[in-house]
Design an enzyme around this catalytic site. Sequence first.
Site, PDB file in Angstrom:
ATOM      1  N   GLY A  14       0.832  -1.216   0.000  1.00  0.00           N
ATOM      2  CA  GLY A  14       0.000   0.000   0.000  1.00  0.00           C
ATOM      3  C   GLY A  14       0.854   1.249   0.000  1.00  0.00           C
ATOM      4  CB  SER A  16      -0.120   3.883  -4.483  1.00  0.00           C
ATOM      5  OG  SER A  16      -1.155   3.277  -3.738  1.00  0.00           O
ATOM      6  CG  ASN A  92       0.671   1.268   4.905  1.00  0.00           C
ATOM      7  OD1 ASN A  92       0.341   1.994   5.844  1.00  0.00           O
ATOM      8  ND2 ASN A  92       0.337   1.536   3.642  1.00  0.00           N
ATOM      9  CE1 TYR A 157      -9.032  -0.076   9.343  1.00  0.00           C
ATOM     10  CE2 TYR A 157      -9.391   0.762  11.569  1.00  0.00           C
ATOM     11  CZ  TYR A 157      -8.631   0.705  10.410  1.00  0.00           C
ATOM     12  OH  TYR A 157      -7.456   1.424  10.335  1.00  0.00           O
ATOM     13  CB  ALA A 159     -12.624  -7.799  14.433  1.00  0.00           C
ATOM     14  CE  LYS A 161      -5.873  -1.673  10.234  1.00  0.00           C
ATOM     15  NZ  LYS A 161      -4.666  -1.767   9.400  1.00  0.00           N
TER      16      LYS A 161
HETATM   17  P1  NAP Z   1      -5.057   5.128   2.245  1.00  0.00           P
HETATM   18  O1  NAP Z   1      -4.614   6.540   2.079  1.00  0.00           O
HETATM   19  O2  NAP Z   1      -6.472   4.768   1.965  1.00  0.00           O
HETATM   20  O3  NAP Z   1      -4.085   4.198   1.357  1.00  0.00           O
HETATM   21  C1  NAP Z   1      -4.295   2.818   1.346  1.00  0.00           C
HETATM   22  C2  NAP Z   1      -3.167   2.144   0.604  1.00  0.00           C
HETATM   23  O4  NAP Z   1      -3.358   0.718   0.680  1.00  0.00           O
HETATM   24  C3  NAP Z   1      -3.133   2.484  -0.886  1.00  0.00           C
HETATM   25  O5  NAP Z   1      -1.791   2.488  -1.287  1.00  0.00           O
HETATM   26  C4  NAP Z   1      -3.885   1.314  -1.520  1.00  0.00           C
HETATM   27  O6  NAP Z   1      -3.505   1.088  -2.871  1.00  0.00           O
HETATM   28  C5  NAP Z   1      -3.405   0.180  -0.636  1.00  0.00           C
HETATM   29  N1  NAP Z   1      -4.266  -1.006  -0.598  1.00  0.00           N
HETATM   30  C6  NAP Z   1      -5.534  -1.136  -0.128  1.00  0.00           C
HETATM   31  N2  NAP Z   1      -5.953  -2.414  -0.230  1.00  0.00           N
HETATM   32  C7  NAP Z   1      -4.925  -3.115  -0.774  1.00  0.00           C
HETATM   33  C8  NAP Z   1      -4.723  -4.463  -1.144  1.00  0.00           C
HETATM   34  N3  NAP Z   1      -5.694  -5.392  -0.968  1.00  0.00           N
HETATM   35  N4  NAP Z   1      -3.536  -4.828  -1.692  1.00  0.00           N
HETATM   36  C9  NAP Z   1      -2.550  -3.920  -1.871  1.00  0.00           C
HETATM   37  N5  NAP Z   1      -2.678  -2.627  -1.539  1.00  0.00           N
HETATM   38  C10 NAP Z   1      -3.847  -2.229  -1.014  1.00  0.00           C
HETATM   39  O7  NAP Z   1      -4.770   4.602   3.723  1.00  0.00           O
HETATM   40  P2  NAP Z   1      -3.842   5.161   4.913  1.00  0.00           P
HETATM   41  O8  NAP Z   1      -4.655   6.083   5.715  1.00  0.00           O
HETATM   42  O9  NAP Z   1      -2.511   5.568   4.401  1.00  0.00           O
HETATM   43  O10 NAP Z   1      -3.730   3.821   5.782  1.00  0.00           O
HETATM   44  C11 NAP Z   1      -2.606   2.970   5.736  1.00  0.00           C
HETATM   45  C12 NAP Z   1      -2.712   1.967   6.877  1.00  0.00           C
HETATM   46  O11 NAP Z   1      -2.818   2.666   8.120  1.00  0.00           O
HETATM   47  C13 NAP Z   1      -3.961   1.083   6.795  1.00  0.00           C
HETATM   48  O12 NAP Z   1      -3.646  -0.230   7.225  1.00  0.00           O
HETATM   49  C14 NAP Z   1      -4.915   1.746   7.774  1.00  0.00           C
HETATM   50  O13 NAP Z   1      -5.862   0.842   8.287  1.00  0.00           O
HETATM   51  C15 NAP Z   1      -3.950   2.230   8.837  1.00  0.00           C
HETATM   52  N6  NAP Z   1      -4.488   3.330   9.646  1.00  0.00           N
HETATM   53  C16 NAP Z   1      -4.869   4.503   9.088  1.00  0.00           C
HETATM   54  C17 NAP Z   1      -5.388   5.499   9.905  1.00  0.00           C
HETATM   55  C18 NAP Z   1      -5.847   6.831   9.355  1.00  0.00           C
HETATM   56  O14 NAP Z   1      -6.424   7.617  10.138  1.00  0.00           O
HETATM   57  N7  NAP Z   1      -5.614   7.146   8.092  1.00  0.00           N
HETATM   58  C19 NAP Z   1      -5.515   5.291  11.283  1.00  0.00           C
HETATM   59  C20 NAP Z   1      -5.107   4.071  11.806  1.00  0.00           C
HETATM   60  C21 NAP Z   1      -4.585   3.100  10.982  1.00  0.00           C
HETATM   61  P3  NAP Z   1      -4.196   1.892  -4.121  1.00  0.00           P
HETATM   62  O15 NAP Z   1      -3.732   3.324  -4.021  1.00  0.00           O
HETATM   63  O16 NAP Z   1      -3.654   1.217  -5.318  1.00  0.00           O
HETATM   64  O17 NAP Z   1      -5.677   1.768  -3.936  1.00  0.00           O
END
Ligand code: NAP
Length: 252
Positions: A14, A16, A92, A157, A159, A161
């Site tokens: 993830g 990108s 990630n 979600y 569960a 995590k």
């Molecule tokens: P984001 O901006 O939505 O980006 C998600 C990334 O994951 C993108 O690069 C997406 O690829 C990729 N992705 C999703 N499903 C995938 C799959 N099945 N296979 C490969 N790649 C996949 O998310 P983020 O906020 O940066 O979150 C990153 C991590 O942090 C996640 O695990 C999320 O649960 C965790 N997190 C986030 C927050 C928050 O507040 N943002 C808080 C706690 C935890 P594409 O661009 O190609 O779609």
Amino acid sequence: MNISLTNKVSLITGGSRGIGAATAFLLAQTGSDIILNYARNNERAGAVANAIRELGRRVLVHQANVGNADEARSLVEQGIASFGRIDIVVNNAGIWTYGEIGAMNENVWDETMEANLKSIFNICNAVVPHMKKSGGGRIINIASTAGQRGEAFHSHYAASKGGVIAFTKSIAAELAPFNILVNTVAPGWVDTEMTESALGDGKSREEIAASIPLHRIATPEDIAGPVLFLASDLARHITGSTISVNGGSVLL
Ligand code: NAP
């Protein structure tokens, strides 16, 4: 001691956008070559890869749904074929969707488990034999405050995590004899596309920020820093831990 990842190879799922992109860039800034995974967003992944190449690092960009075991394995194998080793993995990739218990479609539950939890099993299962062979490694799994204290209307979600945290502790003990250190980073609210629906609206953004003791919402770089620390020699005695990066909002 300066943090240096020179001659290391890091795989970021993830990568990108959001936290993954910031982490890939920071690890590259400290010397690591990068295997950059994404699911669909070819252009965004390409832009991150170009920024990393400008730092003088090597990058392999690889599209894969890491929730699928075959695709996750081929991501790892392509990385090994290109670089000969993988020293650091940042699991990630993830999704965050709404789901009210009593009315949640089974597919919503399944797709979240696959993207957030099975993905981590898939990548670890494929990469650990290589890390054992090369004498060690670091695995950093991204969880969430939701996995620590639960999250209403996002039970699937939360569960997934919580599962990431338990899985991390389990394999940390199992892999310690092989010098493979496994830890979790658990972010609170982070400003990314994932949280746009909640943070994009000025009023709810202000309310969320006010509820956090540090009164700020994290940037992706705020999460990338602790990931880099766990990937570095400074963290050589830390395994099976969860680092909370939430501005003080969830204290355990
Ligand atoms: P984001 O901006 O939505 O980006 C998600 C990334 O994951 C993108 O690069 C997406 O690829 C990729 N992705 C999703 N499903 C995938 C799959 N099945 N296979 C490969 N790649 C996949 O998310 P983020 O906020 O940066 O979150 C990153 C991590 O942090 C996640 O695990 C999320 O649960 C965790 N997190 C986030 C927050 C928050 O507040 N943002 C808080 C706690 C935890 P594409 O661009 O190609 O779609």
